[in-house]
Design a protein around this motif. Structure first.
Motif, PDB file in Angstrom:
ATOM      1  N   GLU A 369       0.835  -1.198   0.000  1.00  0.00           N
ATOM      2  CA  GLU A 369       0.000   0.000   0.000  1.00  0.00           C
ATOM      3  C   GLU A 369       0.875   1.256   0.000  1.00  0.00           C
ATOM      4  OE1 GLU A 369      -3.559   2.146   2.605  1.00  0.00           O
ATOM      5  OE2 GLU A 369      -2.595   0.335   3.362  1.00  0.00           O
ATOM      6  N   LEU A 370       1.983   1.224   0.746  1.00  0.00           N
ATOM      7  CA  LEU A 370       2.910   2.359   0.740  1.00  0.00           C
ATOM      8  C   LEU A 370       3.457   2.598  -0.662  1.00  0.00           C
ATOM      9  CD1 LEU A 370       4.678   4.521   2.094  1.00  0.00           C
ATOM     10  CD2 LEU A 370       6.303   2.703   2.700  1.00  0.00           C
ATOM     11  N   ARG A 371       3.811   1.544  -1.357  1.00  0.00           N
ATOM     12  CA  ARG A 371       4.333   1.696  -2.723  1.00  0.00           C
ATOM     13  C   ARG A 371       3.279   2.316  -3.648  1.00  0.00           C
ATOM     14  NH1 ARG A 371       8.039   0.328  -6.423  1.00  0.00           N
ATOM     15  NH2 ARG A 371       9.447  -0.476  -4.837  1.00  0.00           N
ATOM     16  N   ASN A 372       2.048   1.847  -3.546  1.00  0.00           N
ATOM     17  CA  ASN A 372       0.991   2.411  -4.377  1.00  0.00           C
ATOM     18  C   ASN A 372       0.775   3.895  -4.081  1.00  0.00           C
ATOM     19  OD1 ASN A 372       0.563  -0.068  -5.556  1.00  0.00           O
ATOM     20  ND2 ASN A 372      -1.161  -0.615  -4.248  1.00  0.00           N
ATOM     21  N   THR A 373       0.796   4.239  -2.796  1.00  0.00           N
ATOM     22  CA  THR A 373       0.619   5.637  -2.394  1.00  0.00           C
ATOM     23  C   THR A 373       1.778   6.491  -2.898  1.00  0.00           C
ATOM     24  OG1 THR A 373      -0.579   4.920  -0.412  1.00  0.00           O
ATOM     25  CG2 THR A 373       0.289   7.160  -0.410  1.00  0.00           C
ATOM     26  N   MET A 374       3.003   5.973  -2.761  1.00  0.00           N
ATOM     27  CA  MET A 374       4.185   6.700  -3.217  1.00  0.00           C
ATOM     28  C   MET A 374       4.152   6.887  -4.733  1.00  0.00           C
ATOM     29  SD  MET A 374       6.475   7.628  -0.878  1.00  0.00           S
ATOM     30  CE  MET A 374       7.979   7.619  -1.851  1.00  0.00           C
ATOM     31  N   GLU A 375       3.754   5.845  -5.454  1.00  0.00           N
ATOM     32  CA  GLU A 375       3.757   5.923  -6.915  1.00  0.00           C
ATOM     33  C   GLU A 375       2.784   6.985  -7.405  1.00  0.00           C
ATOM     34  OE1 GLU A 375       4.520   2.868 -10.489  1.00  0.00           O
ATOM     35  OE2 GLU A 375       3.320   2.131  -8.805  1.00  0.00           O
ATOM     36  N   ARG A 376       1.606   7.033  -6.809  1.00  0.00           N
ATOM     37  CA  ARG A 376       0.630   8.050  -7.176  1.00  0.00           C
ATOM     38  C   ARG A 376       1.196   9.443  -6.913  1.00  0.00           C
ATOM     39  NH1 ARG A 376      -3.121  11.374  -4.970  1.00  0.00           N
ATOM     40  NH2 ARG A 376      -5.183  11.515  -5.968  1.00  0.00           N
ATOM     41  N   ALA A 377       1.828   9.615  -5.742  1.00  0.00           N
ATOM     42  CA  ALA A 377       2.371  10.929  -5.376  1.00  0.00           C
ATOM     43  C   ALA A 377       3.505  11.343  -6.308  1.00  0.00           C
ATOM     44  CB  ALA A 377       2.858  10.897  -3.929  1.00  0.00           C
ATOM     45  N   VAL A 378       4.362  10.401  -6.681  1.00  0.00           N
ATOM     46  CA  VAL A 378       5.496  10.707  -7.576  1.00  0.00           C
ATOM     47  C   VAL A 378       4.987  11.184  -8.938  1.00  0.00           C
ATOM     48  CG1 VAL A 378       7.358   9.634  -8.905  1.00  0.00           C
ATOM     49  CG2 VAL A 378       7.193   9.229  -6.448  1.00  0.00           C
ATOM     50  N   ILE A 379       3.983  10.502  -9.467  1.00  0.00           N
ATOM     51  CA  ILE A 379       3.450  10.894 -10.775  1.00  0.00           C
ATOM     52  C   ILE A 379       2.836  12.283 -10.718  1.00  0.00           C
ATOM     53  CG2 ILE A 379       1.671  10.332 -12.484  1.00  0.00           C
ATOM     54  CD1 ILE A 379       2.217   7.366 -11.822  1.00  0.00           C
ATOM     55  N   LEU A 380       2.147  12.607  -9.603  1.00  0.00           N
ATOM     56  CA  LEU A 380       1.548  13.933  -9.468  1.00  0.00           C
ATOM     57  C   LEU A 380       2.602  15.015  -9.229  1.00  0.00           C
ATOM     58  CD1 LEU A 380      -1.560  13.149  -7.213  1.00  0.00           C
ATOM     59  CD2 LEU A 380      -1.554  13.690  -9.652  1.00  0.00           C
ATOM     60  N   ALA A 381       3.678  14.670  -8.521  1.00  0.00           N
ATOM     61  CA  ALA A 381       4.673  15.673  -8.130  1.00  0.00           C
ATOM     62  C   ALA A 381       5.544  16.124  -9.291  1.00  0.00           C
ATOM     63  CB  ALA A 381       5.544  15.129  -7.002  1.00  0.00           C
ATOM     64  N   GLY A 382       5.822  15.239 -10.226  1.00  0.00           N
ATOM     65  CA  GLY A 382       6.701  15.614 -11.338  1.00  0.00           C
ATOM     66  C   GLY A 382       8.111  15.851 -10.864  1.00  0.00           C
ATOM     67  N   ASN A 383       8.511  17.137 -10.728  1.00  0.00           N
ATOM     68  CA  ASN A 383       9.861  17.485 -10.274  1.00  0.00           C
ATOM     69  C   ASN A 383       9.858  18.154  -8.905  1.00  0.00           C
ATOM     70  OD1 ASN A 383      10.937  16.530 -12.701  1.00  0.00           O
ATOM     71  ND2 ASN A 383      10.598  18.495 -13.719  1.00  0.00           N
TER      72      ASN A 383
END
Length: 489
Positions: A369-383
């Motif tokens: 679940e942490l990985r899924n949450t992190m992946e979503r955040a990374v895609i939204l954050a960009g740089n």
């Protein structure tokens, strides 16, 4: 490489002479001793590479010999010979560090394979600082924050690291338990990575994901014409993992008949493909994993007791993420590095506020679940640095997802309804859906609502829904069949 030195310790004279002669014929240098005490004296003088010892002997038995040999500065690999009915003692020997065990009367082919495996492990192990003899550990040190794919400095993870270090170089079977998403497969991969089989295949199979009618074919293989649709001969997972490691995930979901066949393969190191007349020798280390309590699974009949004892030579319990929350910053940093590489992003780091939120959240889905949450955040954050606004709305706030492992706080007035969030982590979905459960709803009905809502949220992706719910795919399928049956009444 010079031939390996093998010390045979056996109190029965004919068996001792026969074993020594047989092992010598395979190209090994061989010496023999009549009991444990004589074997210990010989080992001190001769420094064998491999010790083949009987368990039951006068003066000093096999377990006492193993204990004494562990005090010597030189390293060695031990193979224990045991009579039928003394398997418990052989398992104890494995836990003391023995490389493998073999039931008497000795099968020459099995013994030859074990000695070959032991020799390969000795040759592949790094040399120790004392005298250049091979080290038997995984060559790591305490307080490391990484072990292969595993990450953590907590006491719980350091305990896992030490167990893996100790048993990875051996050939023993291992049972890994823990909640869904705790990293059981990562632990299995670490065992493989630090073993003498690391350059051979690692094959993982989820027993819960294979239809019952196909599981024997997938694991053991089949011959052409073995069943309708078998148009060609096919190797199973055991043969695909030859000389390497096979992970059988969700072992408790394996049908009873297949469990019986698996036990036979583990004991005989031979398998028979579906439709085959002859057996095929296999050399595979088997690791099993389950998110169930294995002893309860044995008591309920889901897992054969004899298979459990054969697999559970060593047991690794993977801790729930909420039980080592101090490791979350390290785990999240490792995930961020991986995701930047996979998605081509340049997220520079994580804000302290987000880390605090991640550490306070109970993580019912654990590291997955942490990985899924992190992946979503990374895609939204960009740089940008990962921050609170990159999480789903309300994530981790009080009342958002009641931790399943804690009792709900007492309230002066009972609520009209309870909210249960469904964390889908699906691309394009901004926030978890919520299931409203009215007071007075039965547990069964609440469970049904949660399952059906989760399926809607995951667009009927049953595998993903099962992961979110923390149940096996087979359990989910059974629930859905039950609901369909109820609807038809």
């Amino acid at each position: 490489m010079p031939p390996k030195k093998v010390l045979v310790v056996e109190d029965e004279a004919n068996a001792r002479a026969g074993l020594a002669e047989l092992i010598t014929s395979w190209g090994y240098r061989t010496e023999a001793a009549a009991d444990g005490a004589a074997g210990f004296d010989m080992a001190q003088r001769w420094s064998p590479d491999i010790v083949v010892s009987d368990l039951m002997m006068p003066r000093m038995d096999g377990l006492q010999l193993l204990d004494r040999l562990s005090e010597l500065p030189q390293s060695f690999l031990a193979v224990i010979l045991t009579a039928h009915g003394a398997i418990d003692s052989a398992v104890t020997a494995m836990r003391m560090g023995a490389f493998d065990y073999l039931q008497k009367p000795v099968d020459p082919a099995k013994l030859k394979t074990i000695l070959q495996n032991a020799s390969e492990q000795i040759d592949s192990a790094p040399a120790s600082a004392e005298g250049g003899r091979p080290a038997t550990g995984a060559a790591t040190t305490d307080d490391m924050d990484h072990l292969g794919p595993l990450v953590g400095r907590s006491q719980a993870m350091q305990s896992v690291f030490r167990t893996i270090e100790r048993i990875a170089p051996t050939n023993v079977s291992v049972l890994i338990t823990g909640e869904s998403g705790t990293g059981k497969e990562l632990a299995a991969r670490a065992l493989h990575q630090f073993s003498g089989r690391k350059n051979k295949p690692f094959v993982a199979v989820n027993c819960a994901a294979i239809p019952e009618t196909l599981i024997e074919s997938e694991i053991f293989g089949h011959e052409r014409g073995a069943f309708t649709g078998a148009q060609e001969r096919r190797a199973g997972c055991f043969e695909l993992a030859e000389d390497g490691t096979l992970l059988l995930d969700e072992i408790g979901e394996m049908p009873a008949a297949t469990q019986a066949k698996l036990l036979r393969v583990l004991e005989d190191r031979k398998l028979r493909r579906l439709g085959a007349r002859e057996e095929t020798p296999v050399n595979v280390r088997v690791i099993a994993a389950t998110n169930k309590d294995p002893q309860q699974a044995v008591a309920s009949g889901e897992l054969r007791g004899d298979l459990y004892y054969r697999l559970n030579v060593f047991h690794i319990q993977m801790p729930a993420l909420r039980d080592h929350a101090e490791d979350i910053p390290l785990i999240a940093a490792a995930m961020l590095t991986d995701m930047n590489q996979r998605h081509g992003t340049s997220v520079p780091g994580i804000t302290p506020q987000l880390l605090a939120r991640l550490q306070s959240y109970p993580w019912p889905g654990n590291a997955r679940e942490l990985r899924n949450t992190m992946e979503r955040a990374v895609i939204l954050a960009g740089n940008e640095r990962l921050a609170l606004h990159h999480l789903p709305e309300g994530f981790g706030e009080a009342g958002h997802i009641p931790p399943p492992h804690q009792a709900a706080p007492a309230a002066s007035h009972p609520p009209i309804s309870a909210s249960i969030a469904v964390p889908t982590s699906q691309p394009g979905m901004s926030a978890p859906d919520v299931v409203e459960v009215a007071v007075g709803t039965t547990v069964d009905e609440a469970e049904k609502q949660l399952i059906l809502k989760t399926l809607v949220a995951t667009r009927n992706n049953k595998t993903r829904a099962a992961e979110i719910l923390g149940i096996s795919s087979k359990t989910l399928q059974n629930k859905l069949k039950e609901y369909n049956s109820d609807a038809g009444r």
